[in-house]
Design an enzyme around this catalytic site. Structure first.
Site, mmCIF file in Angstrom:
data_model
loop_
_atom_site.group_PDB
_atom_site.id
_atom_site.type_symbol
_atom_site.label_atom_id
_atom_site.label_comp_id
_atom_site.label_asym_id
_atom_site.label_seq_id
_atom_site.Cartn_x
_atom_site.Cartn_y
_atom_site.Cartn_z
ATOM 1 N N ASN A 390 -91.793 -50.204 -40.461
ATOM 2 C CA ASN A 390 -93.025 -49.619 -40.985
ATOM 3 C C ASN A 390 -92.865 -49.256 -42.465
ATOM 4 O O ASN A 390 -93.357 -49.974 -43.334
ATOM 5 C CB ASN A 390 -93.392 -48.396 -40.134
ATOM 6 C CG ASN A 390 -94.822 -47.970 -40.351
ATOM 7 O OD1 ASN A 390 -95.398 -48.229 -41.396
ATOM 8 N ND2 ASN A 390 -95.413 -47.325 -39.373
ATOM 9 N N ASP A 391 -92.111 -48.195 -42.762
ATOM 10 C CA ASP A 391 -91.984 -47.775 -44.167
ATOM 11 C C ASP A 391 -91.426 -48.888 -45.046
ATOM 12 O O ASP A 391 -91.841 -49.040 -46.190
ATOM 13 C CB ASP A 391 -91.028 -46.572 -44.272
ATOM 14 C CG ASP A 391 -91.598 -45.351 -43.559
ATOM 15 O OD1 ASP A 391 -92.799 -45.351 -43.276
ATOM 16 O OD2 ASP A 391 -90.821 -44.419 -43.287
ATOM 17 N N VAL A 392 -90.498 -49.684 -44.505
ATOM 18 C CA VAL A 392 -89.821 -50.682 -45.350
ATOM 19 C C VAL A 392 -90.703 -51.900 -45.633
ATOM 20 O O VAL A 392 -90.302 -52.794 -46.377
ATOM 21 C CB VAL A 392 -88.465 -51.135 -44.743
ATOM 22 C CG1 VAL A 392 -87.515 -49.968 -44.609
ATOM 23 C CG2 VAL A 392 -88.643 -51.851 -43.428
ATOM 24 N N VAL A 393 -91.918 -51.938 -45.037
ATOM 25 C CA VAL A 393 -92.856 -53.024 -45.346
ATOM 26 C C VAL A 393 -94.201 -52.440 -45.806
ATOM 27 O O VAL A 393 -95.218 -53.096 -45.713
ATOM 28 C CB VAL A 393 -93.081 -53.963 -44.135
ATOM 29 C CG1 VAL A 393 -91.893 -54.847 -43.879
ATOM 30 C CG2 VAL A 393 -93.448 -53.175 -42.877
ATOM 31 N N ALA A 431 -91.676 -41.790 -42.577
ATOM 32 C CA ALA A 431 -92.133 -41.043 -43.749
ATOM 33 C C ALA A 431 -93.485 -40.376 -43.489
ATOM 34 O O ALA A 431 -93.985 -39.628 -44.320
ATOM 35 C CB ALA A 431 -92.210 -41.953 -44.966
#
Ligand code: NAP
Length: 467
Positions: A390-393, A431
């Site tokens: 999620n956060d990393v994309v 996050a």
């Protein structure tokens, strides 16, 4: 004789610790690294045990047995729980350093010739770092384990930094006074106050930090535990503790720097930034819709692709979907489709988390591509399969200045021709922020547990009409 054995053991253990760190650099040699580390520690324990002042104390066996009782279950936790398990190890390391320092201080009061400024300075550093690492690591482990009475989200209040630094400052000032006058009448009473302040500071340090930053903080606490061990080495005149502590302390520091860089954050931002406060993405214009796809439709999309990029994240670890991912990889490559795995440096909850899981499922290491190398290829990617990432994309990292992940390098999943995203709900990632990738025109959601969803896809290929 035992002294010579001790010296020789210290050299052998130091060399093995250094080799262990060196071998950890490569997945092919990582297992040797573990063996080297365990051997070094065993040598260190045995060489200490046979020293004349220790060998007669049979109760040491009880301490060793207690270590096994705690250590063996700790070694069996699942991979997703390794960050909190590591935090617990640091807590024990910090506690040990703090207790040894305390014991030495009260023993030295009976033999005051031990009190040189240097050794007393090292002892105070050992005690402050040891005890703050103890409570700080316990709090960090509790937050990561989502213990009910420890709030996961950052807890902040006005003047917090002044209070925190005030507590640490008071401990340091009292510590300096103890270094100057270790045998003064007030000193034995002041010593527990330093301990109390360090314990309190450890708790206060972690309260304003959100769960998403915990792995970085744990790594910082790792370096504190290492430094406490260095100080303990000077107190006990034990060079092996000094070198092992220095290796531990510096590797913890390097790891935290790597993580901070991968998230484009600074140490101060991690420690004081209250990252992870829930924020909803600003709703600009119309609210976009989430589009869902069936496993059959998704399999069709995959079958027509030439290049598929799998982007795994924390959800793959939670679902333990790596073996199913391997089966999907086999099905796709069998049909001549190129499959690559895009590895973000902070995907999951610890560095290397994805590499370890994919290696466990025997996915060839050559199929794993680092973020900087895969991003230029993403516009040519036919289908990006986002598995519990999620956060990393999250494209907001590129432009949303008010976002807590602003500036973090991401994997450009949004640039692929089609995106298939697997997650269980519409909830945000760690996050705590929304992700527009999921509502993009070319994104199709496959809601469900990653293992089940990938399993369904594999069934489509294995049993269905895809040949
Ligand atoms: P993430 O942002 O935490 O997102 C994980 C996603 O997985 C969520 O969207 C969740 O959605 C989904 N999920 C959870 N369980 C699932 C399951 N069983 N099946 C399918 N989906 C599931 O993870 P990430 O993209 O890997 O990012 C890592 C985060 O950790 C970043 O914020 C990073 O900065 C932080 N961090 C990592 C490290 C490190 O060393 N790796 C260090 C410090 C910080 P649902 O709940 O809807 O399923």
């Amino acid at each position: 004789m035992t002294h010579a054995i001790g010296q020789f053991a210290a050299i052998a253990a130091t060399a093995l610790f250094i080799l262990a760190l060196y071998w950890m650099n490569d997945p092919k040699t990582a297992r040797h690294a573990v063996v080297a580390g365990v051997s070094a520690m065993s040598i260190a324990i045995l060489a200490t045990w046979i020293q004349p002042e220790i060998v007669h104390h049979a109760w040491i066996l009880l301490a060793i047995a207690a270590g096994f009782l705690v250590g063996v279950p700790l070694s069996r936790v699942p991979l997703t729980a390794v960050p909190q398990r590591t935090a617990l190890s640091h807590a024990f390391g910090g506690l040990a350093a703090g207790l040894v320092g305390t014991a030495e201080y009260y023993l030295w009061l009976g033999e005051p010739e031990h009190f040189t400024t240097f050794r007393m300075g090292a002892l105070v550093v050992e005690v402050i770092l040891g005890f703050l690492t103890f409570t700080g690591s316990l709090m960090a482990a509790g937050k990561l384990q989502e213990v009910r009475w420890i709030p996961q989200r950052p807890v902040t209040y006005p003047g917090q930094n002044v209070v925190n630094l005030g507590v640490l400052g008071a401990a340091v000032v009292l510590g300096v006074l103890l270094v100057l006058r270790p045998t003064a009448a007030w000193a034995p009473t002041a010593f527990p106050v330093v301990i109390g302040l360090a314990l309190l500071f450890g708790v206060l340090l972690i309260i304003p930090i959100g769960g998403a930053d915990m792995p970085t903080v744990i790594s910082i606490l790792n370096s504190y535990a290492g430094l406490a061990a260095v100080a303990m080495g000077f107190v006990l005149d034990n060079m092996l503790l000094v070198t092992a502590g220095a290796l531990d302390g510096s590797s913890g520091l390097i790891l935290s720097i790597i993580m901070c860089r991968a998230m484009n954050r600074s140490f101060t931002n991690v420690l004081f930034g209250a990252f992870g406060t829930v924020k909803k993405a600003l709703v600009t214009g119309e609210q976009k819709e989430w589009k869902q796809e069936s496993s059959e439709g998704a399999a069709q999309l995959l079958e027509q692709a030439r290049l598929v990029v799998v982007i795994p994240g924390y959800g793959m670890a939670v679902a333990q979907a790596q073996h199913k991912v391997r089966e999907l990889y086999d099905q796709l490559t069998k049909r001549g489709i190129a499959v690559k795995f895009a590895i973000h440096p902070v995907a999951g909850r610890m560095p290397g988390h994805m590499n370890v899981l994919l290696a466990e499922a025997d996915i060839p290491y050559s199929a794993l591509v680092e973020m900087d190398d895969i991003n230029p290829e993403m516009p040519q990617c036919d289908v990006a399969v986002v598995i519990g990432a999620n956060d990393v994309v999250n494209p907001a990292a590129r432009y949303a200045k008010d976002s807590p992940i602003y500036g973090m390098p991401i994997i450009d999943a949004d640039k692929a021709r089609t995106v298939l995203a697997i997650k269980r709900s519409k909830n945000p990632g760690f996050a705590g922020i929304d992700n527009e990738l999921y509502v993009q025109d070319n994104t199709w959601m496959l809601f469900g547990d990653a293992k089940t969803v990938i399993g369904d896809l594999v069934k489509q290929f294995a049993g269905g009409g895809f040949h």
